[in-house]
Design an enzyme around this catalytic site. Structure first.
Site, PDB file in Angstrom:
ATOM      1  N   TYR A  71       7.570 -18.277 -12.544  1.00 22.29           N
ATOM      2  CA  TYR A  71       7.057 -18.068 -11.304  1.00 22.29           C
ATOM      3  C   TYR A  71       7.736 -18.983 -10.402  1.00 22.29           C
ATOM      4  O   TYR A  71       8.042 -18.726  -9.203  1.00 22.29           O
ATOM      5  CB  TYR A  71       5.857 -18.036 -11.202  1.00 22.29           C
ATOM      6  CG  TYR A  71       4.927 -16.941 -11.583  1.00 22.29           C
ATOM      7  CD1 TYR A  71       4.978 -15.849 -10.755  1.00 22.29           C
ATOM      8  CD2 TYR A  71       4.627 -16.735 -12.848  1.00 22.29           C
ATOM      9  CE1 TYR A  71       4.346 -14.746 -10.919  1.00 22.29           C
ATOM     10  CE2 TYR A  71       3.985 -15.458 -13.307  1.00 22.29           C
ATOM     11  CZ  TYR A  71       4.048 -14.380 -12.365  1.00 22.29           C
ATOM     12  OH  TYR A  71       3.514 -13.062 -12.551  1.00 22.29           O
ATOM     13  N   ARG A 125      10.809 -17.182  -9.355  1.00 18.94           N
ATOM     14  CA  ARG A 125      10.461 -15.971  -8.313  1.00 18.94           C
ATOM     15  C   ARG A 125      10.165 -16.923  -6.981  1.00 18.94           C
ATOM     16  O   ARG A 125      10.313 -16.460  -6.007  1.00 18.94           O
ATOM     17  CB  ARG A 125       9.126 -15.346  -8.747  1.00 18.94           C
ATOM     18  CG  ARG A 125       9.610 -14.327  -9.696  1.00 18.94           C
ATOM     19  CD  ARG A 125       8.425 -13.443 -10.166  1.00 18.94           C
ATOM     20  NE  ARG A 125       8.213 -12.379  -8.999  1.00 18.94           N
ATOM     21  CZ  ARG A 125       7.239 -11.579  -8.992  1.00 18.94           C
ATOM     22  NH1 ARG A 125       6.373 -11.668  -9.938  1.00 18.94           N
ATOM     23  NH2 ARG A 125       6.864 -10.914  -8.148  1.00 18.94           N
ATOM     24  N   ASN A 149       2.788  -6.634  -2.929  1.00 20.24           N
ATOM     25  CA  ASN A 149       4.079  -7.700  -3.242  1.00 20.24           C
ATOM     26  C   ASN A 149       3.473  -9.273  -3.109  1.00 20.24           C
ATOM     27  O   ASN A 149       2.213  -9.339  -2.384  1.00 20.24           O
ATOM     28  CB  ASN A 149       4.815  -7.617  -1.919  1.00 20.24           C
ATOM     29  CG  ASN A 149       5.643  -6.460  -2.120  1.00 20.24           C
ATOM     30  OD1 ASN A 149       5.576  -5.937  -3.264  1.00 20.24           O
ATOM     31  ND2 ASN A 149       6.334  -6.065  -1.013  1.00 20.24           N
ATOM     32  N   HIS A 195      -2.318  -8.026  -5.131  1.00 24.45           N
ATOM     33  CA  HIS A 195      -2.000  -8.822  -6.411  1.00 24.45           C
ATOM     34  C   HIS A 195      -1.388 -10.382  -6.233  1.00 24.45           C
ATOM     35  O   HIS A 195      -0.899 -10.875  -7.122  1.00 24.45           O
ATOM     36  CB  HIS A 195      -0.764  -8.192  -6.895  1.00 24.45           C
ATOM     37  CG  HIS A 195      -1.147  -6.663  -7.397  1.00 24.45           C
ATOM     38  ND1 HIS A 195       0.155  -5.972  -7.571  1.00 24.45           N
ATOM     39  CD2 HIS A 195      -1.885  -6.168  -7.775  1.00 24.45           C
ATOM     40  CE1 HIS A 195      -0.569  -4.698  -7.941  1.00 24.45           C
ATOM     41  NE2 HIS A 195      -1.693  -4.738  -8.059  1.00 24.45           N
ATOM     42  N   THR A 201       6.688   2.014  -3.332  1.00 27.00           N
ATOM     43  CA  THR A 201       5.980   1.735  -4.679  1.00 27.00           C
ATOM     44  C   THR A 201       6.011   2.766  -5.582  1.00 27.00           C
ATOM     45  O   THR A 201       5.975   4.004  -5.095  1.00 27.00           O
ATOM     46  CB  THR A 201       4.416   1.302  -4.138  1.00 27.00           C
ATOM     47  OG1 THR A 201       3.765   1.214  -5.346  1.00 27.00           O
ATOM     48  CG2 THR A 201       4.000   2.348  -3.291  1.00 27.00           C
ATOM     49  N   SER A 202       6.300   2.618  -6.807  1.00 24.07           N
ATOM     50  CA  SER A 202       6.788   3.515  -7.686  1.00 24.07           C
ATOM     51  C   SER A 202       5.457   4.446  -8.148  1.00 24.07           C
ATOM     52  O   SER A 202       5.861   5.489  -8.821  1.00 24.07           O
ATOM     53  CB  SER A 202       7.315   3.102  -9.128  1.00 24.07           C
ATOM     54  OG  SER A 202       6.571   2.206  -9.261  1.00 24.07           O
ATOM     55  N   GLU A 217      13.172   7.370  -3.204  1.00 24.75           N
ATOM     56  CA  GLU A 217      13.140   8.389  -4.185  1.00 24.75           C
ATOM     57  C   GLU A 217      11.462   8.712  -4.526  1.00 24.75           C
ATOM     58  O   GLU A 217      10.654   7.791  -3.931  1.00 24.75           O
ATOM     59  CB  GLU A 217      13.696   7.782  -5.795  1.00 24.75           C
ATOM     60  CG  GLU A 217      12.953   6.682  -6.289  1.00 24.75           C
ATOM     61  CD  GLU A 217      13.715   5.780  -7.118  1.00 24.75           C
ATOM     62  OE1 GLU A 217      15.025   6.437  -7.618  1.00 24.75           O
ATOM     63  OE2 GLU A 217      13.203   4.961  -7.619  1.00 24.75           O
ATOM     64  N   ALA A 239      13.110   1.626   3.515  1.00 27.81           N
ATOM     65  CA  ALA A 239      12.015   1.596   4.326  1.00 27.81           C
ATOM     66  C   ALA A 239      12.430   0.739   5.748  1.00 27.81           C
ATOM     67  O   ALA A 239      11.859   1.248   6.616  1.00 27.81           O
ATOM     68  CB  ALA A 239      11.040   0.535   3.675  1.00 27.81           C
TER      69      ALA A 239
HETATM   70  P1  NAD Z   1       8.100  -0.952  -8.536  1.00 27.68           P
HETATM   71  O1  NAD Z   1       9.284  -2.104  -8.827  1.00 27.68           O
HETATM   72  O2  NAD Z   1       7.504  -0.368  -9.555  1.00 27.68           O
HETATM   73  O3  NAD Z   1       8.831   0.037  -7.533  1.00 27.68           O
HETATM   74  C1  NAD Z   1       9.691  -0.297  -6.543  1.00 27.68           C
HETATM   75  C2  NAD Z   1       9.661   1.344  -5.613  1.00 27.68           C
HETATM   76  O4  NAD Z   1      10.283   0.868  -4.403  1.00 27.68           O
HETATM   77  C3  NAD Z   1      10.585   2.171  -6.367  1.00 27.68           C
HETATM   78  O5  NAD Z   1       9.824   3.420  -6.228  1.00 27.68           O
HETATM   79  C4  NAD Z   1      11.875   2.109  -5.616  1.00 27.68           C
HETATM   80  O6  NAD Z   1      12.363   3.561  -5.281  1.00 27.68           O
HETATM   81  C5  NAD Z   1      11.312   1.742  -4.057  1.00 27.68           C
HETATM   82  N1  NAD Z   1      12.423   1.143  -3.338  1.00 27.68           N
HETATM   83  C6  NAD Z   1      13.607   0.703  -3.852  1.00 27.68           C
HETATM   84  N2  NAD Z   1      14.380   0.137  -2.568  1.00 27.68           N
HETATM   85  C7  NAD Z   1      13.432   0.561  -1.765  1.00 27.68           C
HETATM   86  C8  NAD Z   1      13.714   0.510  -0.290  1.00 27.68           C
HETATM   87  N3  NAD Z   1      14.992  -0.232   0.405  1.00 27.68           N
HETATM   88  N4  NAD Z   1      12.886   0.888   0.624  1.00 27.68           N
HETATM   89  C9  NAD Z   1      11.579   1.653  -0.136  1.00 27.68           C
HETATM   90  N5  NAD Z   1      11.351   1.848  -1.090  1.00 27.68           N
HETATM   91  C10 NAD Z   1      12.498   1.354  -2.099  1.00 27.68           C
HETATM   92  O7  NAD Z   1       7.283  -1.733  -7.542  1.00 27.68           O
HETATM   93  P2  NAD Z   1       5.822  -1.670  -7.324  1.00 27.68           P
HETATM   94  O8  NAD Z   1       5.539  -0.114  -7.273  1.00 27.68           O
HETATM   95  O9  NAD Z   1       5.380  -2.370  -6.201  1.00 27.68           O
HETATM   96  O10 NAD Z   1       4.977  -2.333  -8.736  1.00 27.68           O
HETATM   97  C11 NAD Z   1       5.523  -3.465  -9.269  1.00 27.68           C
HETATM   98  C12 NAD Z   1       4.655  -4.517  -9.340  1.00 27.68           C
HETATM   99  O11 NAD Z   1       5.468  -5.849  -9.424  1.00 27.68           O
HETATM  100  C13 NAD Z   1       3.408  -4.761  -8.420  1.00 27.68           C
HETATM  101  O12 NAD Z   1       2.579  -4.902  -8.930  1.00 27.68           O
HETATM  102  C14 NAD Z   1       4.126  -6.033  -7.485  1.00 27.68           C
HETATM  103  O13 NAD Z   1       3.183  -6.924  -7.369  1.00 27.68           O
HETATM  104  C15 NAD Z   1       5.332  -6.779  -8.501  1.00 27.68           C
HETATM  105  N6  NAD Z   1       6.448  -7.122  -7.518  1.00 27.68           N
HETATM  106  C16 NAD Z   1       6.305  -7.743  -6.493  1.00 27.68           C
HETATM  107  C17 NAD Z   1       7.582  -8.137  -5.619  1.00 27.68           C
HETATM  108  C18 NAD Z   1       7.619  -8.959  -4.358  1.00 27.68           C
HETATM  109  O14 NAD Z   1       6.524  -9.525  -4.179  1.00 27.68           O
HETATM  110  N7  NAD Z   1       8.354  -8.660  -3.557  1.00 27.68           N
HETATM  111  C19 NAD Z   1       8.930  -7.878  -6.333  1.00 27.68           C
HETATM  112  C20 NAD Z   1       8.923  -7.191  -7.462  1.00 27.68           C
HETATM  113  C21 NAD Z   1       7.694  -6.840  -8.081  1.00 27.68           C
END
Ligand code: NAD
Length: 233
Positions: A59, A62, A95, A112, A181-182, A207, A223
């Site tokens: 962390y 991060r 996020n 989260h 979000t995936s 995607e 986005a």
């Molecule tokens: P994920 O990593 O599973 O999926 C990310 C999604 O973002 C994918 O579907 C991908 O296609 C899409 N993506 C990639 N580039 C993009 C763009 N430029 N514009 C729009 N979409 C784009 O993420 P998730 O579904 O949020 O789940 C992962 C977990 O990890 C969550 O619980 C989250 O809390 C955590 N996380 C948080 C951060 C952060 O705080 N920034 C970063 C990484 C992971």
């Protein structure tokens, strides 16, 4: 452009993809952030019990990455949308970074948790602002009660924050939009199915997500490009 009537309530669910263009790697992407760690070693209550130093190393890393990041046009478009819709917008993010707040959003639900907050793992002292890095050989910080200070993050196996507020907002929304979000992490992945038949449902991202069949519309692209155009902001 998305048309929003003067009485519509809108629920927006953000994922890691919203911050990708700000340089914060996503969880499932190929970025280096998560590559050196197994998620079960750093993001679960078991991991915390087993090796809190490794958890804080992760962390702290991060925190460093997120401190260097700046909001992108997706964050700014959502902040502008809040100024227009006021409390008719419910912005719920998975996020843990603070880029929505940096862009000017005032009401963000971090389901989260928040990377720049910590809390005690033992007593009920409220979470507090904390941008410190606790990297080895630093000791694990202690609460006055004797407990250990942990990141204010919802780990795998823990219950997300603000679920009552979230489901109340889902019940009320006429438009549901998920961005970057995936569609894999629960319970967020099931929000779109929860509002099925009640709300118009849109997905924005490069995607198709795993739960694509629950959406009525998919707007493919990054986005930072799609959101300002779609929202006309
Ligand atoms: P994920 O990593 O599973 O999926 C990310 C999604 O973002 C994918 O579907 C991908 O296609 C899409 N993506 C990639 N580039 C993009 C763009 N430029 N514009 C729009 N979409 C784009 O993420 P998730 O579904 O949020 O789940 C992962 C977990 O990890 C969550 O619980 C989250 O809390 C955590 N996380 C948080 C951060 C952060 O705080 N920034 C970063 C990484 C992971």
């Amino acid at each position: 452009m998305l048309s929003i009537s003067p009485t519509d309530r809108m629920f927006i669910l953000c994922g890691a993809g919203v911050s990708a263009e700000s340089g914060i790697p996503t969880f499932r992407g190929v970025g280096g952030l998560w590559r050196n760690y197994r998620i079960e070693d750093v993001a679960s209550p078991d991991a915390w019990r087993r090796d809190p130093r490794l958890v804080w190393e992760f962390y702290s890393m991060r925190r460093k990455v997120a401190s260097a990041a700046k909001p992108n046009p997706a964050h700014f478009a959502l902040a502008k949308l809040e100024r227009i819709l006021g409390d008719r917008l419910f912005l719920c993010t998975q996020n843990v970074d603070n880029l929505h707040e940096q862009a000017g959003s005032k009401r963000v639900i971090h389901m989260h948790g928040e990377l720049f907050k910590s809390r005690c793992d033992t007593c009920h002292r409220p979470p507090f602002d904390d941008a410190n890095l606790y990297e080895p050989p630093t000791e694990i910080p202690r609460c006055p009660c004797g407990g250990q200070i942990r990141p204010h993050i919802c780990w795998f196996g823990e219950v997300p924050f603000a679920l009552n507020q979230i489901y109340a907002a889902l019940d009320d929304c006429a438009i549901f939009m998920a961005v970057g979000t995936s569609g894999v992490v629960e319970p967020a992945a099931s929000f779109v199915a929860y509002v099925h038949g009640q709300a118009r449902t849109l997905y924005v991202g490069p995607e198709h997500p795993a739960n694509v069949s629950s959406f009525t519309e998919c707007h493919l692209g990054n986005a930072g490009e799609v959101l300002p155009r779609l929202l006309g902001l």
